[in-house]
Motif scaffolding. Sequence first.
Motif, PDB file in Angstrom:
ATOM      1  N   ARG A 103       1.077  -1.121   0.198  1.00 31.31           N
ATOM      2  CA  ARG A 103      -0.071  -0.088  -0.016  1.00 31.31           C
ATOM      3  C   ARG A 103       0.879   1.131  -0.149  1.00 31.31           C
ATOM      4  NH1 ARG A 103      -1.820   3.781   3.327  1.00 31.31           N
ATOM      5  NH2 ARG A 103      -4.152   4.223   3.415  1.00 31.31           N
ATOM      6  N   ARG A 104       0.799   2.014  -0.872  1.00 25.60           N
ATOM      7  CA  ARG A 104       1.664   3.130  -1.049  1.00 25.60           C
ATOM      8  C   ARG A 104       0.855   4.310  -0.228  1.00 25.60           C
ATOM      9  NH1 ARG A 104       3.230   4.949  -6.875  1.00 25.60           N
ATOM     10  NH2 ARG A 104       0.978   5.358  -6.935  1.00 25.60           N
ATOM     11  N   ARG A 105       1.628   5.236   0.202  1.00 26.26           N
ATOM     12  CA  ARG A 105       0.880   6.254   0.954  1.00 26.26           C
ATOM     13  C   ARG A 105      -0.066   7.025   0.015  1.00 26.26           C
ATOM     14  NH1 ARG A 105       3.259  11.567   3.381  1.00 26.26           N
ATOM     15  NH2 ARG A 105       1.596  12.099   4.726  1.00 26.26           N
ATOM     16  N   LYS A 106      -1.178   7.090   0.029  1.00 29.01           N
ATOM     17  CA  LYS A 106      -2.127   7.662  -0.814  1.00 29.01           C
ATOM     18  C   LYS A 106      -2.323   9.162  -0.576  1.00 29.01           C
ATOM     19  CE  LYS A 106      -5.048   3.479  -1.475  1.00 29.01           C
ATOM     20  NZ  LYS A 106      -6.189   3.015  -1.263  1.00 29.01           N
ATOM     21  N   LEU A 107      -2.709   9.725  -1.695  1.00 34.04           N
ATOM     22  CA  LEU A 107      -2.826  11.049  -1.664  1.00 34.04           C
ATOM     23  C   LEU A 107      -3.940  11.530  -0.468  1.00 34.04           C
ATOM     24  CD1 LEU A 107      -3.085  12.035  -5.400  1.00 34.04           C
ATOM     25  CD2 LEU A 107      -1.489  13.108  -3.519  1.00 34.04           C
ATOM     26  N   GLU A 108      -4.825  10.409  -0.361  1.00 32.50           N
ATOM     27  CA  GLU A 108      -5.921  10.758   0.384  1.00 32.50           C
ATOM     28  C   GLU A 108      -5.234  10.910   1.947  1.00 32.50           C
ATOM     29  OE1 GLU A 108      -8.457   7.309   0.182  1.00 32.50           O
ATOM     30  OE2 GLU A 108     -10.268   8.478   0.581  1.00 32.50           O
ATOM     31  N   ASP A 109      -4.313  10.265   2.281  1.00 29.62           N
ATOM     32  CA  ASP A 109      -3.623  10.516   3.462  1.00 29.62           C
ATOM     33  C   ASP A 109      -3.250  12.060   3.596  1.00 29.62           C
ATOM     34  OD1 ASP A 109      -3.963   7.817   3.787  1.00 29.62           O
ATOM     35  OD2 ASP A 109      -2.039   7.321   3.464  1.00 29.62           O
ATOM     36  N   LEU A 110      -2.524  12.224   2.586  1.00 32.78           N
ATOM     37  CA  LEU A 110      -2.169  14.037   2.545  1.00 32.78           C
ATOM     38  C   LEU A 110      -3.288  14.767   3.057  1.00 32.78           C
ATOM     39  CD1 LEU A 110      -0.361  14.374  -0.803  1.00 32.78           C
ATOM     40  CD2 LEU A 110       0.729  14.049   1.565  1.00 32.78           C
TER      41      LEU A 110
END
Lengths: 301, 293, 255, 313
Positions: D300-307
């Motif tokens: 799981r890549r760090r998602k933009l959502e996390d930003l």
Amino acid sequence: MVSVTNVTKAFGDVVAVSDVSFTVGPGITALLGPNGAGKSTLFRMLCGLASPTRGEVRVLGRNARTDTEVRGRIGLAPQQDALFDRLSAVEFVTIAAEMHGMAEPRAAALGVLDIVQLSADDPKPVGSFSKGMRQRVKLATALVNDPDVLILDEPLTGLDPVQRRRMIQLFNELGAAGKCLLVSSHVLDEVARLGSKVLVIAQGRLAAAGDYHALRDLMDDRPHRIRVNVEDPRRFAAALIERGLVDGVSLGNDLEIDTSNVDAFGRGVAPVAKELGIRLSGVAPIDDDLESVFRYLVERR
Amino acid sequence: MTAEGNAQILDRGYRKFDGQRSGVWGAVRSTAWHSTRSVLGLGRKARHKIAPVLVIVVALIPAIVYVGVAALVGGDEFINDILEGVIPDFSALPRGSLAAIALFTGLVAPEALVRDRRDGMLSLYLSTPLTRITYMAAKLLSVGGLMAMVVLVPTLFYLFGMTFAGLGPEGFGDWASVLVKILVSGTLASLVYALVSMAAASVTDRRAFASLSVILVMLGVLTVVQILVEGAELSINWRLLDPVNMPMEMIARIFGDAGEYPALATERIYLANAGWVTASSTMLWWRYRKAGA
Amino acid sequence: MNGSVSSTRVIAITYRVLIRQLVSRGRLVALSLIGGVVALVGWAVGRAAHNEPWLTPEDVEQIRLNDAVTAVTNLGFTILVPIVALVFAAASLGDTREDGTLVYLWLRPMRRWAIVVGAWLAAITVSLPLTVIPMVASAYLLDAGTDLIIGTAIASVVGVIAYSALFVLLGLLVKNSIVWGLGYIVIWEGVVAAFGSAAAKVAMRGYTSSIVSERTGVEIDIGTLAQTTAIMVPIIVAGFALWLAAARLNNLEVA
Amino acid sequence: MMAPVSVISASGVSMVFGNNRALDSLSLEVPSGVTGLVGANGSGKTTLMSIVLGLRAPTTGSVSVLGLDPLRQGAELRANVGYGPERNVFPDDMPASDFVKHLAEVRGMPRSEARTRASDALWLVGLGEERFRALGTMSTGQRQRVKLAQAIAADPSLVLLDEPTDGLDPVQRDEMLILIRQISTDYSIDVMLSSHLLEEVERICDNVVALDAGRLVAQGRLDELVGDVEGVTVELAEIPDVPGSIDAVAARLRAAGLDVQHDPGFTRMDVLGASADDIADAVRDAIADSGARTRRIEQRRRKLEDLFHAAKS
């Protein structure tokens, strides 16, 4: 609760819906299909807004086009965004409740506005609302008469992820309470969360129908190629072959396996890795996400 | 020779453009032409062509009838003398098409302006080298040109027809002078009609209401002025407010003729037209100062 | 909440919703302005002196009345009344059909004829003050006797009632109802009716003019009908138009 | 002429409508390539685009696009910029070829050139066969392609696309994204596209500008912004004879001290933790012990959502 029998709808020479039959009972049914597949036309016919060229549509055993009373037991959230622009949200929903002849229209409106998380005190006219807020006004309106049959055309577009999650939860609750929900969407992730029953419509025809998981399992019966990321691919591949979990392997940069029994492979892969003490960092079926299922159904014709 | 040596990829279609871009004038010209086509229904279904073509034909009828009569019975000097007493002056001919002109204003300006606002073309135009001013210039060019088809073209046809029938102005000097007067007066009157109808159409984003607005400004004001001057016996100067007749009077005065309302001073008529132009331009500027962003 | 909603309630709800949709500041201001102009013209015509020495007081009286009737019929019954009625009546259901909000009236346990009547009443409610007030004001300012005022008031009300019903139907029949209505007003009512009293019988203007003519005794070439006929026919036409509109609404394919 | 270092650069741009701050002191440097402008509806994406085009003057701050000032050199700038608006309404009865040709002319193509370029652009977006059809008869997908075609027809240096995948189904969306990527790569046209869907920006963009309620949440190269591996996404299936096994996996992983994002009843979960290796082992063991069937395990890549989540909390 809803039955569609051999329904065809043509606009001039264009056939929008072609000989579609299905019945839908309580719970959520997702109507899935690409744009222009005929989802909205089908919904319009269910609500009696349009009449089928051929075939028969029944909601709760009756024809909503001619039967005044059954219209009071349907809740529709149409696709178009248009609302009575000059009314506030609470006025709009209250009026819908009155039109259904409810005894306490305002109380009913306040109740459903609370469910969709719109403020009843907001005096702004719905004409100034964003797409997401309009979407929630439509949902509240569809819910206000506590209908037995809910028809929701793309109800989740324009909502942010948090609101989507809430709405999906709400739909699940309504479905569990025995309502019949027909929800159209072309966003597959949403449909996956909506759960069980699926109707796939493509080019005006019913391409697939049934339990979502069963449909997926149907997909599982195809031969599959799966990419596996492990620490020691050679040893792991040997173990898989030895246990008959795979039909073939290819060792390139990654380990790729072929199997005609996804079920057995899926059950075995983690235990085998654990047993051998091999670190397993990835299992990725190639061409087997939701979208491929959809593609398979839609594009095969 | 290697295999690659024989093979060349010649053209993949889409490519870079190295030529000279045509600039703002190109944008204005293209927009004006496009708007004109759309009003006339060129490149659209036949039913879009019916109304504009019908009105243009109706506007041409007086000129066609007179030229036809002259061509059929004329030639003989005696008859020509009689005819000359009957057929209208060049300055009075456009008045015969007044109903068609008024109807055309209700058709052209709403189509040219309101469609762009409704179907998103205006904001798309503003994302190009066009600005609100140059966009409006393109529309004025288009609407003015279209109005000229009912204001100016019939008179031109009339001039050439009558010349052919031997009833035109005598001597090349006179003839050229009439031609210049027709062109100048017709162009000016077309521009006044264009601006007034564009201003009236700009008040709304709905085409139907725009037509309603233009018709009310044109025929409504005409009727009111008529009743005021004849019923209420008010001063003839109230006629100066009439946007249908004032451009017509201007045409007559440019020819040096008395026109329909000889009691009105010529400079007042020019002023009245200038007033309509100013008021309309202000209205357009005000309505479009924020539109389309 | 089972069963259908009572028709009086349907009329009341539809009426309320559509009134809110129809009343916009732009429309009210624009149409009041036209009404204001009509009243002003009445005032201007009414104060014309007619002090030419050769006129007897009776002559002046007659000229005033003639001028007044001309003003009222030309400005009021050819422009103001039909156009105000058109703007609101054609929009009442026509707009909901074009913008897709009709579904919120259609998919309810409500009888269709009651929806149509509600829409018609809403259109009339907005149109009446915008026409009757300036028309009566104009007639009053024309200063040509009470008969003119009464005749104008009756004819305006009858005109609004009939035009509104026709245009509610038109809004459900065609897509560009305002343009069609405008064409009808300018070409049919304006031109065809001008061909004389026989042709005027197929245009609403023949009836409104007749009411004024009958009341004031001024002859108008397109207004030759008896008072009762001139009032009853438009109302019957209105009823028939509403009935057709309800049938049309029933058979409509709603977007 | 030297190519400007940044395609778009903005410093301290604010946009205030009444008492609504549509953009709040935004400073940007957008390099070449495909840039995704992400944010929810109403986060200021369209406002930013209209400032870049010079259609609106920012309340404060300054912008430079392709080295030009959009306000003072607007016409010159816009001759080199293609724009595909969000609105999906176009002249219904106009053939696509006329529409694209006309806009190419307006953007400065000579008349003869405009016709061939319109045709080329329509072929490029895959509407060659359909180019004479009226816009009104086209599907949403085809209209989106026409919008793209008109934006590129006048050979722009920069193309701005407002929600180019709005209303498309998954198949159409993929095709559109691939097309945009291909146009940018093959013809070195810089593209800025706005979207409210984070996934699609992750899929094709080189750079990201993320807005939330008019404020800048993140900007920079996509791989730098989302590169950190900190977990896996697991998709499981329940075996009929072992009910509750998926929930059991989640419980075991939580017990192992990992951060598990899982809604009961769903087949998918995100597992986050400090070390990728530890997570992999814990996941393997949890699945093996609870008897669920593995459908998928993915980094799981760090998602933009996390930003966005990080910015909001």
